[in-house]
Design a protein around this motif. Structure first.
Motif, mmCIF file in Angstrom:
data_model
loop_
_atom_site.group_PDB
_atom_site.id
_atom_site.type_symbol
_atom_site.label_atom_id
_atom_site.label_comp_id
_atom_site.label_asym_id
_atom_site.label_seq_id
_atom_site.Cartn_x
_atom_site.Cartn_y
_atom_site.Cartn_z
ATOM 1 N N TYR A 101 -51.630 -3.943 48.022
ATOM 2 C CA TYR A 101 -52.500 -4.791 48.812
ATOM 3 C C TYR A 101 -53.906 -4.878 48.207
ATOM 4 N N ARG A 102 -54.456 -6.098 48.275
ATOM 5 C CA ARG A 102 -55.816 -6.361 47.797
ATOM 6 C C ARG A 102 -56.029 -5.866 46.371
ATOM 7 N N VAL A 103 -55.126 -6.293 45.501
ATOM 8 C CA VAL A 103 -55.208 -5.885 44.098
ATOM 9 C C VAL A 103 -56.150 -6.779 43.301
ATOM 10 N N HIS A 104 -56.598 -7.882 43.897
ATOM 11 C CA HIS A 104 -57.514 -8.804 43.216
ATOM 12 C C HIS A 104 -58.254 -9.587 44.292
ATOM 13 N N GLY A 105 -59.359 -10.210 43.909
ATOM 14 C CA GLY A 105 -60.111 -11.027 44.851
ATOM 15 C C GLY A 105 -61.480 -11.364 44.311
ATOM 16 N N GLY A 106 -62.235 -12.125 45.097
ATOM 17 C CA GLY A 106 -63.572 -12.534 44.699
ATOM 18 C C GLY A 106 -63.574 -13.949 44.152
ATOM 19 N N VAL A 107 -64.471 -14.200 43.221
ATOM 20 C CA VAL A 107 -64.598 -15.552 42.670
ATOM 21 C C VAL A 107 -63.523 -15.798 41.627
ATOM 22 N N SER A 108 -63.218 -17.077 41.416
ATOM 23 C CA SER A 108 -62.248 -17.478 40.404
ATOM 24 C C SER A 108 -62.996 -18.046 39.200
ATOM 25 N N SER A 109 -62.246 -18.311 38.146
ATOM 26 C CA SER A 109 -62.804 -19.004 36.991
ATOM 27 C C SER A 109 -62.947 -20.485 37.334
ATOM 28 N N ILE A 110 -64.128 -21.056 37.122
ATOM 29 C CA ILE A 110 -64.390 -22.445 37.482
ATOM 30 C C ILE A 110 -65.541 -22.971 36.630
ATOM 31 N N GLN A 111 -65.591 -24.283 36.471
ATOM 32 C CA GLN A 111 -66.702 -24.920 35.772
ATOM 33 C C GLN A 111 -67.360 -25.928 36.700
ATOM 34 N N ASN A 112 -68.697 -25.962 36.682
ATOM 35 C CA ASN A 112 -69.476 -26.907 37.472
ATOM 36 C C ASN A 112 -70.442 -27.657 36.544
ATOM 37 N N PRO A 113 -69.925 -28.598 35.750
ATOM 38 C CA PRO A 113 -70.821 -29.325 34.834
ATOM 39 C C PRO A 113 -71.883 -30.099 35.611
ATOM 40 N N PRO A 114 -73.115 -30.136 35.111
ATOM 41 C CA PRO A 114 -74.179 -30.870 35.817
ATOM 42 C C PRO A 114 -73.952 -32.378 35.767
ATOM 43 N N ASP A 115 -74.644 -33.078 36.680
ATOM 44 C CA ASP A 115 -74.643 -34.542 36.706
ATOM 45 C C ASP A 115 -73.246 -35.145 36.867
ATOM 46 N N ASN A 116 -72.376 -34.446 37.597
ATOM 47 C CA ASN A 116 -71.032 -34.953 37.915
ATOM 48 C C ASN A 116 -70.213 -35.275 36.672
ATOM 49 N N ARG A 117 -70.441 -34.541 35.581
ATOM 50 C CA ARG A 117 -69.748 -34.867 34.329
ATOM 51 C C ARG A 117 -68.344 -34.269 34.267
ATOM 52 N N GLY A 118 -68.000 -33.397 35.195
ATOM 53 C CA GLY A 118 -66.655 -32.834 35.204
ATOM 54 C C GLY A 118 -65.740 -33.613 36.133
ATOM 55 N N ASP A 119 -64.457 -33.612 35.832
ATOM 56 C CA ASP A 119 -63.472 -34.292 36.676
ATOM 57 C C ASP A 119 -62.563 -33.228 37.279
ATOM 58 N N PRO A 120 -62.595 -33.045 38.596
ATOM 59 C CA PRO A 120 -61.779 -31.998 39.211
ATOM 60 C C PRO A 120 -60.341 -32.419 39.480
ATOM 61 N N ARG A 121 -60.011 -33.680 39.277
ATOM 62 C CA ARG A 121 -58.686 -34.167 39.649
ATOM 63 C C ARG A 121 -57.606 -33.602 38.725
ATOM 64 N N GLY A 122 -56.515 -33.155 39.333
ATOM 65 C CA GLY A 122 -55.397 -32.638 38.567
ATOM 66 C C GLY A 122 -55.664 -31.255 37.995
ATOM 67 N N TRP A 123 -54.720 -30.783 37.206
ATOM 68 C CA TRP A 123 -54.836 -29.473 36.565
ATOM 69 C C TRP A 123 -54.921 -29.656 35.064
ATOM 70 N N PRO A 124 -55.581 -28.764 34.351
ATOM 71 C CA PRO A 124 -55.651 -28.894 32.889
ATOM 72 C C PRO A 124 -54.274 -28.764 32.252
ATOM 73 N N ALA A 125 -54.069 -29.476 31.152
ATOM 74 C CA ALA A 125 -52.792 -29.394 30.446
ATOM 75 C C ALA A 125 -52.560 -28.002 29.882
ATOM 76 N N ARG A 126 -53.645 -27.343 29.543
ATOM 77 C CA ARG A 126 -53.520 -25.985 28.995
ATOM 78 C C ARG A 126 -54.516 -25.075 29.718
ATOM 79 N N PRO A 127 -54.158 -24.618 30.910
ATOM 80 C CA PRO A 127 -55.095 -23.762 31.654
ATOM 81 C C PRO A 127 -55.319 -22.429 30.957
ATOM 82 N N GLY A 128 -56.509 -21.902 31.111
ATOM 83 C CA GLY A 128 -56.782 -20.565 30.601
ATOM 84 C C GLY A 128 -56.197 -19.510 31.526
ATOM 85 N N VAL A 129 -56.449 -18.258 31.202
ATOM 86 C CA VAL A 129 -55.883 -17.181 32.011
ATOM 87 C C VAL A 129 -56.619 -17.030 33.340
ATOM 88 N N GLY A 130 -57.859 -17.524 33.432
ATOM 89 C CA GLY A 130 -58.626 -17.392 34.661
ATOM 90 C C GLY A 130 -59.374 -16.075 34.731
#
Length: 225
Positions: A66-95
């Motif tokens: 139980y509770r073997v992991h938690g907290g924040v996830s790996s994420i990117q927040n590019p400024p000026d709305n330059r990132g696209d959150p739609r869908g999943w990356p073709a090659r996701p990292g490990v996180g």
């Protein structure tokens, strides 16, 4: 209890005679893996920040952790709305990873998380089929661009992507290896809301300014995950 203690004392005595280490009868033996430990990684689409309250694992021996992991996830927040959150990356990292030390290969993974973009609290069960456990211990010869060499490597990370609407997606990932999709899973709203014990019944974090700006401008693309 007295019988268990007597049995353990006898094992200690016998081990002293043979010079062999003793396995505590109250603890399961360590898993037999070709590496020290497998991992769980957490990620989220751009701007769609999450706070993971808990990750629980049922391993293939039927033992729960139980509770073997938690907290924040790996994420990117590019400024000026330059990132696209739609869908999943073709090659996701490990996180954002954490080692599952002493835990055998997974049979189920349970995640409870706060989708801070909405906000809402979700829970999901991720079933791990047998082919995934077989792949976790299958070695592969892979070329790594980092050092220009071939190495024997494993896909030993179960990476879980968490998105608004209670959507989770899981992959098997590993350094220098192409990810393999495990599946897409639809969670449910947790009826208790945020975990009272861990976040005092409140959402853990405010959105980053870049994430708030994107959501204010474009909303949440719920149907894209």
């Amino acid at each position: 209890m007295k019988i268990l203690l007597l049995a353990f004392s006898l094992l200690v005595f016998l081990a002293g005679c043979t010079g062999q280490p003793v396995q505590d009868p109250l603890r399961p033996p360590p898993p037999d893996l070709p590496y020290r430990t497998w991992q769980i990684g957490l990620l989220a689409p751009n701007y769609m920040e999450v706070w993971v309250e808990s990750v629980d694992v049922l391993d293939q021996r039927g033992i729960g952790y139980y509770r073997v992991h938690g907290g924040v996830s790996s994420i990117q927040n590019p400024p000026d709305n330059r990132g696209d959150p739609r869908g999943w990356p073709a090659r996701p990292g490990v996180g954002a990873t954490r080692p599952m030390t002493g835990i055998d290969l997974p049979e189920m993974v349970f995640v409870r998380w706060q989708s801070l973009a909405e906000p809402q609290t979700y829970r999901v069960r991720i079933d791990i089929p047998e082919w995934v456990r077989q792949e976790l211990v299958t070695p592969h010869s892979a070329f790594c661009r980092l050092d220009g060499q071939y190495h024997t490597l494993y896909r030993r990370t179960v990476t879980v992507g968490l998105a608004p609407g209670g959507i989770a997606k899981a992959w098997l990932t590993g350094a220098c290896l192409e990810p393999i999709e495990i599946g897409r899973f639809v969670g449910s709203i947790h009826p208790d809301g945020p975990d009272e014990g861990r976040t005092n019944g409140r959402y853990a974090l405010p959105l980053a300014p870049e994430a708030q700006q994107y959501i204010d401008s474009h909303g949440i693309p719920f149907d894209s995950w």
